[in-house]
Design a protein around this motif. Structure first.
Motif, PDB file in Angstrom:
ATOM      1  N   LYS A   6     -22.053  22.215  37.896  1.00  0.00           N
ATOM      2  CA  LYS A   6     -22.147  20.835  38.388  1.00  0.00           C
ATOM      3  C   LYS A   6     -22.914  20.751  39.702  1.00  0.00           C
ATOM      4  O   LYS A   6     -23.723  19.840  39.901  1.00  0.00           O
ATOM      5  CB  LYS A   6     -20.745  20.227  38.584  1.00  0.00           C
ATOM      6  CG  LYS A   6     -19.982  20.031  37.300  1.00  0.00           C
ATOM      7  CD  LYS A   6     -20.432  18.779  36.620  1.00  0.00           C
ATOM      8  CE  LYS A   6     -19.597  18.563  35.371  1.00  0.00           C
ATOM      9  NZ  LYS A   6     -20.173  17.611  34.483  1.00  0.00           N
ATOM     10  N   ASN A   7     -22.681  21.699  40.611  1.00  0.00           N
ATOM     11  CA  ASN A   7     -23.361  21.682  41.919  1.00  0.00           C
ATOM     12  C   ASN A   7     -24.873  21.804  41.743  1.00  0.00           C
ATOM     13  O   ASN A   7     -25.648  21.086  42.385  1.00  0.00           O
ATOM     14  CB  ASN A   7     -22.863  22.824  42.813  1.00  0.00           C
ATOM     15  CG  ASN A   7     -21.399  22.725  43.129  1.00  0.00           C
ATOM     16  OD1 ASN A   7     -20.776  21.691  42.900  1.00  0.00           O
ATOM     17  ND2 ASN A   7     -20.828  23.797  43.667  1.00  0.00           N
ATOM     18  N   GLN A   9     -26.574  21.175  38.961  1.00  0.00           N
ATOM     19  CA  GLN A   9     -27.056  19.968  38.264  1.00  0.00           C
ATOM     20  C   GLN A   9     -27.359  18.863  39.267  1.00  0.00           C
ATOM     21  O   GLN A   9     -28.411  18.226  39.203  1.00  0.00           O
ATOM     22  CB  GLN A   9     -25.998  19.453  37.274  1.00  0.00           C
ATOM     23  CG  GLN A   9     -25.983  20.115  35.952  1.00  0.00           C
ATOM     24  CD  GLN A   9     -24.962  19.468  35.002  1.00  0.00           C
ATOM     25  OE1 GLN A   9     -24.371  18.434  35.310  1.00  0.00           O
ATOM     26  NE2 GLN A   9     -24.743  20.105  33.872  1.00  0.00           N
ATOM     27  N   GLN A  10     -26.426  18.646  40.183  1.00  0.00           N
ATOM     28  CA  GLN A  10     -26.612  17.578  41.162  1.00  0.00           C
ATOM     29  C   GLN A  10     -27.786  17.886  42.083  1.00  0.00           C
ATOM     30  O   GLN A  10     -28.577  16.991  42.413  1.00  0.00           O
ATOM     31  CB  GLN A  10     -25.325  17.365  41.980  1.00  0.00           C
ATOM     32  CG  GLN A  10     -25.337  16.095  42.811  1.00  0.00           C
ATOM     33  CD  GLN A  10     -25.592  14.850  41.968  1.00  0.00           C
ATOM     34  OE1 GLN A  10     -24.950  14.629  40.947  1.00  0.00           O
ATOM     35  NE2 GLN A  10     -26.538  14.036  42.382  1.00  0.00           N
ATOM     36  N   ALA A  11     -27.932  19.138  42.470  1.00  0.00           N
ATOM     37  CA  ALA A  11     -29.044  19.530  43.343  1.00  0.00           C
ATOM     38  C   ALA A  11     -30.383  19.288  42.644  1.00  0.00           C
ATOM     39  O   ALA A  11     -31.347  18.822  43.263  1.00  0.00           O
ATOM     40  CB  ALA A  11     -28.901  20.991  43.751  1.00  0.00           C
ATOM     41  N   ILE A  12     -30.437  19.583  41.355  1.00  0.00           N
ATOM     42  CA  ILE A  12     -31.669  19.351  40.585  1.00  0.00           C
ATOM     43  C   ILE A  12     -31.951  17.856  40.482  1.00  0.00           C
ATOM     44  O   ILE A  12     -33.081  17.410  40.664  1.00  0.00           O
ATOM     45  CB  ILE A  12     -31.571  19.996  39.185  1.00  0.00           C
ATOM     46  CG1 ILE A  12     -31.556  21.520  39.293  1.00  0.00           C
ATOM     47  CG2 ILE A  12     -32.729  19.544  38.293  1.00  0.00           C
ATOM     48  CD1 ILE A  12     -31.207  22.244  38.002  1.00  0.00           C
ATOM     49  N   LEU A  13     -30.912  17.075  40.199  1.00  0.00           N
ATOM     50  CA  LEU A  13     -31.083  15.625  40.092  1.00  0.00           C
ATOM     51  C   LEU A  13     -31.501  14.996  41.421  1.00  0.00           C
ATOM     52  O   LEU A  13     -32.163  13.951  41.438  1.00  0.00           O
ATOM     53  CB  LEU A  13     -29.805  14.973  39.571  1.00  0.00           C
ATOM     54  CG  LEU A  13     -29.437  15.303  38.130  1.00  0.00           C
ATOM     55  CD1 LEU A  13     -28.060  14.756  37.779  1.00  0.00           C
ATOM     56  CD2 LEU A  13     -30.483  14.785  37.165  1.00  0.00           C
ATOM     57  N   ASP A  14     -31.133  15.633  42.534  1.00  0.00           N
ATOM     58  CA  ASP A  14     -31.480  15.114  43.861  1.00  0.00           C
ATOM     59  C   ASP A  14     -32.899  15.489  44.294  1.00  0.00           C
ATOM     60  O   ASP A  14     -33.375  15.003  45.319  1.00  0.00           O
ATOM     61  CB  ASP A  14     -30.473  15.607  44.907  1.00  0.00           C
ATOM     62  CG  ASP A  14     -29.100  14.982  44.724  1.00  0.00           C
ATOM     63  OD1 ASP A  14     -29.013  13.930  44.056  1.00  0.00           O
ATOM     64  OD2 ASP A  14     -28.107  15.559  45.230  1.00  0.00           O
ATOM     65  N   LEU A  15     -33.569  16.349  43.535  1.00  0.00           N
ATOM     66  CA  LEU A  15     -34.955  16.721  43.867  1.00  0.00           C
ATOM     67  C   LEU A  15     -35.844  15.482  43.818  1.00  0.00           C
ATOM     68  O   LEU A  15     -35.578  14.538  43.075  1.00  0.00           O
ATOM     69  CB  LEU A  15     -35.489  17.746  42.862  1.00  0.00           C
ATOM     70  CG  LEU A  15     -34.980  19.169  42.956  1.00  0.00           C
ATOM     71  CD1 LEU A  15     -35.466  19.971  41.745  1.00  0.00           C
ATOM     72  CD2 LEU A  15     -35.441  19.827  44.244  1.00  0.00           C
ATOM     73  N   PRO A  16     -36.922  15.508  44.589  1.00  0.00           N
ATOM     74  CA  PRO A  16     -37.875  14.393  44.509  1.00  0.00           C
ATOM     75  C   PRO A  16     -38.462  14.298  43.091  1.00  0.00           C
ATOM     76  O   PRO A  16     -38.617  15.310  42.403  1.00  0.00           O
ATOM     77  CB  PRO A  16     -38.967  14.782  45.519  1.00  0.00           C
ATOM     78  CG  PRO A  16     -38.379  15.847  46.365  1.00  0.00           C
ATOM     79  CD  PRO A  16     -37.291  16.501  45.581  1.00  0.00           C
ATOM     80  N   GLN A  17     -38.791  13.076  42.662  1.00  0.00           N
ATOM     81  CA  GLN A  17     -39.282  12.844  41.293  1.00  0.00           C
ATOM     82  C   GLN A  17     -40.492  13.713  40.969  1.00  0.00           C
ATOM     83  O   GLN A  17     -40.591  14.265  39.875  1.00  0.00           O
ATOM     84  CB  GLN A  17     -39.618  11.359  41.098  1.00  0.00           C
ATOM     85  CG  GLN A  17     -39.970  11.004  39.667  1.00  0.00           C
ATOM     86  CD  GLN A  17     -38.815  11.222  38.701  1.00  0.00           C
ATOM     87  OE1 GLN A  17     -37.672  10.888  38.998  1.00  0.00           O
ATOM     88  NE2 GLN A  17     -39.094  11.795  37.548  1.00  0.00           N
ATOM     89  N   LYS A  18     -41.408  13.858  41.922  1.00  0.00           N
ATOM     90  CA  LYS A  18     -42.617  14.651  41.693  1.00  0.00           C
ATOM     91  C   LYS A  18     -42.267  16.112  41.380  1.00  0.00           C
ATOM     92  O   LYS A  18     -42.850  16.730  40.486  1.00  0.00           O
ATOM     93  CB  LYS A  18     -43.528  14.552  42.917  1.00  0.00           C
ATOM     94  CG  LYS A  18     -44.917  15.065  42.702  1.00  0.00           C
ATOM     95  CD  LYS A  18     -45.797  14.783  43.901  1.00  0.00           C
ATOM     96  CE  LYS A  18     -47.211  15.224  43.634  1.00  0.00           C
ATOM     97  NZ  LYS A  18     -48.104  14.933  44.747  1.00  0.00           N
ATOM     98  N   GLU A  19     -41.306  16.649  42.099  1.00  0.00           N
ATOM     99  CA  GLU A  19     -40.866  18.034  41.888  1.00  0.00           C
ATOM    100  C   GLU A  19     -40.192  18.184  40.511  1.00  0.00           C
ATOM    101  O   GLU A  19     -40.430  19.148  39.793  1.00  0.00           O
ATOM    102  CB  GLU A  19     -39.895  18.439  43.006  1.00  0.00           C
ATOM    103  CG  GLU A  19     -39.529  19.902  43.002  1.00  0.00           C
ATOM    104  CD  GLU A  19     -40.676  20.822  43.357  1.00  0.00           C
ATOM    105  OE1 GLU A  19     -40.628  21.988  42.916  1.00  0.00           O
ATOM    106  OE2 GLU A  19     -41.618  20.401  44.045  1.00  0.00           O
TER     107      GLU A  19
END
Length: 183
Positions: A6-7, A9-19
């Motif tokens: 979960k941690n 997953q959230q970190a990936i979802l928080d990445l900037p859209q371009k990344e």
């Protein structure tokens, strides 16, 4: 497939859209089947379905006219074509086409290679068993289709069942309890 915590997953979802877009493109680029699926759905908009079926039918015809002389070689080629049908299904989700193509492949085996399937031999045993099992699978798939679609396949399916009982596949057809006729 590995489970993502979960941690993370959230970190990936928080990445900037371009990344995220860059990562997505790199991941998709590693899966040829996924690339083909996206090409079919996004670029071709599903409009090439009939063309893809036609290409497979042509590949079957080329295979049957390539002067296959042994049961082992025929089995190898049929398995290769069955894999192509499975790939077609994964890319297009074309269940109707899967049934049509599989029936054409098996039927063609009986019609173009009669000399291999007409009499039993231990060399042809694996091929004969494979043909009967693929016929059984087709019957089950047709049974799951809508009655209007079943009607489309009725004539060819009954011919395929007839071939299974007419040639050396009869032993396996009886063993698998294939119907002699589909209504």
């Amino acid at each position: 497939m590995a489970k993502i915590e979960k941690n993370l997953q959230q970190a990936i979802l928080d990445l900037p859209q371009k990344e995220k877009d860059k990562l997505l493109i790199r991941l998709i680029g590693k899966d040829k089947l996924l690339i083909e699926k996206f090409e079919f759905e996004l670029l071709e908009a599903g409009e090439t379905l009939q063309e893809r079926r036609t290409d497979l039918h042509e590949a079957f015809e080329m295979m049957y006219h390539s002067h296959i002389t042994s049961p082992k070689a025929l089995l190898y080629e049929i398995r290769k074509m069955s894999s192509a049908i499975t790939r077609h299904l994964k890319i297009t989700k074309d269940k109707y086409g899967e049934v049509e193509l599989t029936m054409a492949l098996i039927k063609g085996c009986f019609e173009h290679n009669t000399y291999i399937v007409e009499k039993y031999s231990s060399y042809a045993d694996a091929l004969l068993q494979y043909l009967a099992k693929r016929t059984e699978a087709v019957v089950k798939k047709v049974e799951k289709l809508h009655p209007d679609e079943q009607f489309d396949f009725l004539e060819n399916l009954n011919l395929l069942l007839q071939y299974n009982y007419q040639y050396a596949t009869a032993y396996y057809a009886k063993e698998l309890k294939l119907p002699k006729k589909f209504d």
